[in-house]
Motif scaffolding. Sequence first.
Motif, short mmCIF file in Angstrom:
data_model
loop_
_atom_site.label_atom_id
_atom_site.label_comp_id
_atom_site.label_asym_id
_atom_site.label_seq_id
_atom_site.Cartn_x
_atom_site.Cartn_y
_atom_site.Cartn_z
N GLU A 135 -5.88 1.37 6.35
CA GLU A 135 -4.91 0.88 5.40
C GLU A 135 -4.91 -0.53 5.23
N ALA A 136 -5.02 -1.01 5.94
CA ALA A 136 -4.24 -2.39 5.51
C ALA A 136 -5.52 -3.17 5.19
N ALA B 214 1.69 -10.36 8.44
CA ALA B 214 2.32 -9.23 9.14
C ALA B 214 1.72 -7.62 8.25
N VAL B 215 2.05 -6.87 8.97
CA VAL B 215 1.61 -5.90 8.67
C VAL B 215 3.58 -5.12 8.98
N VAL B 216 4.19 -4.56 7.82
CA VAL B 216 5.16 -3.99 7.98
C VAL B 216 5.75 -2.40 7.39
N LEU B 217 5.74 -1.37 7.91
CA LEU B 217 6.18 -0.15 7.85
C LEU B 217 6.98 -0.35 6.54
N THR C 172 1.48 -0.86 0.29
CA THR C 172 -0.25 -0.63 0.33
C THR C 172 1.10 1.18 -0.43
N GLU C 173 0.40 2.25 0.27
CA GLU C 173 1.29 3.65 0.83
C GLU C 173 2.11 4.02 1.41
N ARG C 174 1.93 2.86 2.44
CA ARG C 174 2.84 2.87 3.55
C ARG C 174 3.07 1.50 3.67
N LEU C 175 2.38 0.74 3.75
CA LEU C 175 2.83 -0.88 4.80
C LEU C 175 2.82 -1.79 3.35
N ILE C 176 3.58 -2.74 3.79
CA ILE C 176 4.06 -4.48 3.11
C ILE C 176 3.43 -5.39 4.18
N LEU C 177 2.56 -6.49 3.25
CA LEU C 177 1.48 -6.83 4.09
C LEU C 177 2.08 -7.74 3.61
N LYS D 181 -8.51 -2.04 3.49
CA LYS D 181 -8.92 -1.56 2.43
C LYS D 181 -7.70 -2.24 1.36
N ALA D 182 -6.76 -3.15 1.91
CA ALA D 182 -5.91 -3.40 0.97
C ALA D 182 -6.43 -5.10 1.09
N PHE D 183 -7.37 -5.27 2.11
CA PHE D 183 -7.19 -6.72 2.59
C PHE D 183 -8.69 -7.23 1.84
N VAL D 184 -10.02 -5.46 2.14
CA VAL D 184 -11.07 -6.13 1.45
C VAL D 184 -10.89 -6.70 -0.01
N GLU D 185 -9.81 -5.58 -0.85
CA GLU D 185 -9.74 -5.52 -2.19
C GLU D 185 -9.29 -7.07 -2.47
N TYR D 186 -8.17 -7.48 -2.00
CA TYR D 186 -8.19 -8.93 -2.50
C TYR D 186 -8.80 -10.33 -2.33
N ALA D 187 -9.77 -9.77 -0.40
CA ALA D 187 -10.42 -11.25 -0.84
C ALA D 187 -11.65 -10.53 -1.44
N PHE D 188 -11.64 -9.78 -2.23
CA PHE D 188 -12.69 -9.39 -3.33
C PHE D 188 -12.54 -10.16 -4.76
N ASN D 189 -11.45 -8.84 -5.04
CA ASN D 189 -10.51 -9.31 -5.95
C ASN D 189 -9.96 -10.49 -6.66
N VAL D 190 -8.97 -11.13 -5.72
CA VAL D 190 -8.03 -12.26 -6.23
C VAL D 190 -8.90 -13.30 -5.44
N MET D 191 -9.18 -13.77 -3.97
CA MET D 191 -9.46 -14.45 -3.87
C MET D 191 -11.73 -14.97 -4.13
N LYS D 192 -11.60 -13.89 -4.65
CA LYS D 192 -12.73 -14.03 -5.12
C LYS D 192 -14.06 -14.24 -3.65
N VAL D 193 -14.24 -13.90 -2.61
CA VAL D 193 -14.86 -14.44 -1.63
C VAL D 193 -16.52 -13.57 -1.59
N ASP D 194 -17.78 -14.23 -1.35
CA ASP D 194 -19.17 -13.77 -1.33
C ASP D 194 -18.71 -12.65 -0.27
#
Length: 175
Positions: free
Chosen positions: A114-115, A67-70, A7-12, A117-130
């Motif tokens: 911030e983290a 892990a959430v890393v700066l 993300t802008e500030r983070l590595i997940l 929002k990235a995981f919501v996007e990942y869950a819906f767009n990559v994992m395709k969860v309902d």
Amino acid sequence: MKESIETERLILRALLFSDLDGMFELDSNPNVHVFVGKKPVQSKEESLAQIKNIQQQYQDFGTGRCAVVLKETNEFLGWSGIKFITNEINDYKGFYEIGYRFIEKYWGKGYATEAGKAFVEYAFNVMKVDALYAYADAGNENSRRILEKLGLRYVNSFDYEDELQVWYELKNPDL
């Protein structure tokens, strides 16, 4: 999770054994546990067991807390991510939960949002969860605010492990 997310500030990224000191700092702090069972860990061995448990979730379900890393300093801030829940909670079983927990000195800086929002996007767009679900202690206003910033909506309140909890959900808009 095979690849890290930036993300802008983070590595997940996947939790590693090298995150042990950070995990212990996080979960040994009683303030962190006010709304999550009031049972801080007492030893690094407990934190190590938690890391191993999360790594097993990656193998079993392809997802788990990360892990959430700066980005700027490579500091471990805490964890966030999508966990597959197999036990029954609030009459749900076999669902994806979004969650987060941060070291106290990193609270209030927007990292959980911030983290998340990235995981919501990942869950819906990559994992395709309902749908994604989350629950929090009813008194944890900060966590509830974060869930609402992520787009989750309050569904109901329920008792879990002798505590009043609030249940949130977010349906995948593309399904």
